[in-house]
Design a protein around this motif. Structure first.
Motif, PDB file in Angstrom:
ATOM      1  N   GLU A   1      14.221  38.737  22.177  1.00 63.43           N
ATOM      2  CA  GLU A   1      12.946  38.012  21.921  1.00 63.43           C
ATOM      3  C   GLU A   1      12.138  38.172  23.019  1.00 63.43           C
ATOM      4  O   GLU A   1      12.511  38.694  24.255  1.00 63.43           O
TER       5      GLU A   1
ATOM      6  N   ASN B   1       7.033  36.277  20.616  1.00 64.63           N
ATOM      7  CA  ASN B   1       6.987  34.610  19.992  1.00 64.63           C
ATOM      8  C   ASN B   1       5.300  34.374  20.078  1.00 64.63           C
ATOM      9  O   ASN B   1       5.300  33.569  19.123  1.00 64.63           O
TER      10      ASN B   1
ATOM     11  N   THR C   1       4.290  35.898  16.535  1.00 62.20           N
ATOM     12  CA  THR C   1       4.776  35.368  15.356  1.00 62.20           C
ATOM     13  C   THR C   1       4.349  33.749  15.158  1.00 62.20           C
ATOM     14  O   THR C   1       4.355  33.266  13.946  1.00 62.20           O
ATOM     15  N   ASP C   2       4.199  32.995  15.996  1.00 61.58           N
ATOM     16  CA  ASP C   2       3.697  31.561  15.888  1.00 61.58           C
ATOM     17  C   ASP C   2       2.400  31.789  15.686  1.00 61.58           C
ATOM     18  O   ASP C   2       2.098  30.897  14.384  1.00 61.58           O
TER      19      ASP C   2
ATOM     20  N   ARG D   1       2.645  32.551  11.754  1.00 60.20           N
ATOM     21  CA  ARG D   1       3.166  31.398  10.842  1.00 60.20           C
ATOM     22  C   ARG D   1       1.957  30.119  10.663  1.00 60.20           C
ATOM     23  O   ARG D   1       1.966  29.829   9.735  1.00 60.20           O
ATOM     24  N   HIS D   2       1.178  30.176  11.742  1.00 62.50           N
ATOM     25  CA  HIS D   2       0.274  29.279  11.675  1.00 62.50           C
ATOM     26  C   HIS D   2      -1.023  29.652  10.703  1.00 62.50           C
ATOM     27  O   HIS D   2      -1.584  28.879   9.926  1.00 62.50           O
TER      28      HIS D   2
ATOM     29  N   ASP E   1       1.830  25.039   8.187  1.00 54.90           N
ATOM     30  CA  ASP E   1       2.798  26.305   8.801  1.00 54.90           C
ATOM     31  C   ASP E   1       3.820  26.746   7.562  1.00 54.90           C
ATOM     32  O   ASP E   1       3.962  26.082   6.902  1.00 54.90           O
TER      33      ASP E   1
ATOM     34  N   SER F   1       9.392  33.038  14.127  1.00 55.23           N
ATOM     35  CA  SER F   1       9.068  32.008  14.641  1.00 55.23           C
ATOM     36  C   SER F   1       9.530  30.814  13.244  1.00 55.23           C
ATOM     37  O   SER F   1       9.891  31.369  12.129  1.00 55.23           O
ATOM     38  N   GLY F   2       9.985  29.727  13.988  1.00 56.52           N
ATOM     39  CA  GLY F   2      10.691  28.826  12.889  1.00 56.52           C
ATOM     40  C   GLY F   2      12.099  29.038  12.651  1.00 56.52           C
ATOM     41  O   GLY F   2      12.494  28.245  11.927  1.00 56.52           O
TER      42      GLY F   2
ATOM     43  N   HIS G   1      16.060  29.811  14.714  1.00 59.52           N
ATOM     44  CA  HIS G   1      16.779  29.813  15.952  1.00 59.52           C
ATOM     45  C   HIS G   1      18.010  30.695  15.229  1.00 59.52           C
ATOM     46  O   HIS G   1      18.702  30.282  14.344  1.00 59.52           O
TER      47      HIS G   1
ATOM     48  N   ALA H   1       2.601  32.213  26.922  1.00 56.70           N
ATOM     49  CA  ALA H   1       3.950  32.327  25.830  1.00 56.70           C
ATOM     50  C   ALA H   1       5.041  32.534  26.815  1.00 56.70           C
ATOM     51  O   ALA H   1       4.955  33.062  27.761  1.00 56.70           O
TER      52      ALA H   1
ATOM     53  N   ARG I   1      15.041  31.467  20.992  1.00 58.41           N
ATOM     54  CA  ARG I   1      14.710  31.699  19.560  1.00 58.41           C
ATOM     55  C   ARG I   1      16.170  32.597  19.081  1.00 58.41           C
ATOM     56  O   ARG I   1      16.599  32.392  17.979  1.00 58.41           O
TER      57      ARG I   1
END
Length: 258
Positions: A83, A88, A91-92, A95-96, A105, A167-168, A170, A247, A252
């Motif tokens: 990662e 990160n 992808t955040d 997702r948002h 999200d 993202s979202g 782990h 960031a 993750r």
């Protein structure tokens, strides 16, 4: 320039000669000769002034736009496996952005590291930086819906590749590319449950070794979802609020022993 590309150029030139000849009834190609020309730095020693002046006029116009500042970054954000800070962040953001059609999200987001072609520099961020990171005009953010069993397959594929942007989620993976375990933020995993997975259309087609996306029950475009435009808007919004891009790696994807 490799040998195959030289042959391609030479063949294309010959083809153009024949096509040009075909446009006239008065002339015909009776023969041709050619030689291999190596296109390398040798041609830079003595440039063509006329061509250079034409390029310079356009270069000035391009630079005047691409050098515009759109924001600031606290630190350089690189791309690497398993990662990375930039993946990160991306992808955040993906997702948002899915909230435009979901009202919230997405359950998770995935993107390919290869879609981010360079790092985000520390300090001033220019419009040109955004184009360098995301050079492809047709990469659009989409939302897919996958059953849990296909989400697990997708994560196994990501583990096999040594990590991608997520993202979202782990994940614990081995250095050999095996998925040990995973969790989806705020969700109880069940193989028959339906999960919203945001990504870009290129990945949603099953490219870059993530063929599980081909099992999606539905794929929907996010309005105004060009990833580069979304990235630019995100940075500019931070700048309007006197905030810098930030960031980091947050675990993750963790490499564990087999």
């Amino acid at each position: 320039m490799n040998h195959g590309f030289r042959i391609f150029l030479y063949s294309s030139f010959i083809l153009l000669l024949y096509l040009a000849a075909g446009c006239s009834s008065r002339y015909a190609v009776t023969g041709s000769t050619g030689k291999m020309i190596v296109v390398d730095s040798t041609w830079d020693i003595q440039g063509n002034e006329g061509i250079s002046s034409i390029v310079a006029s356009y270069q000035y116009k391009v630079d005047s736009v691409m050098n515009l500042s759109i924001g600031h970054s606290q630190a350089r954000l690189d791309v690497f496996q398993p990662e990375s800070p930039l993946s990160n962040l991306t992808t955040d953001m993906i997702r948002h952005t899915a909230a435009r059609i979901l009202g919230k999200d997405a359950d998770m987001a995935v993107t390919n590291l290869g879609g981010m072609r360079t790092s985000l520099p520390a300090g001033v961020i220019t419009l040109g930086n955004a184009f360098e990171i995301f050079p492809f005009d047709d990469n659009q953010i989409v939302v897919t819906w996958l059953r849990g069993k296909h989400v697990k397959t997708l994560l196994q594929q990501i583990a096999h590749r040594g990590g991608e942007g997520i993202s979202g989620v782990h994940m614990h993976i081995t250095a050999q590319g095996d998925l040990k375990d995973f969790s989806i933020t705020g969700k109880v995993f069940h193989p028959d449950s339906l999960y919203s997975v945001a990504t870009i259309n290129y990945v949603a087609e099953g490219n870059d070794g993530m063929g599980a996306f081909r099992q999606a029950e539905k794929v929907q475009d996010v309005p105004n979802g060009n990833i580069r435009d979304v990235f630019i808007d995100y940075i500019q919004e931070l700048e309007r609020n006197n905030l810098a891009v930030s960031a980091r790696c947050d675990g993750r994807i963790t490499i564990v022993k087999p």
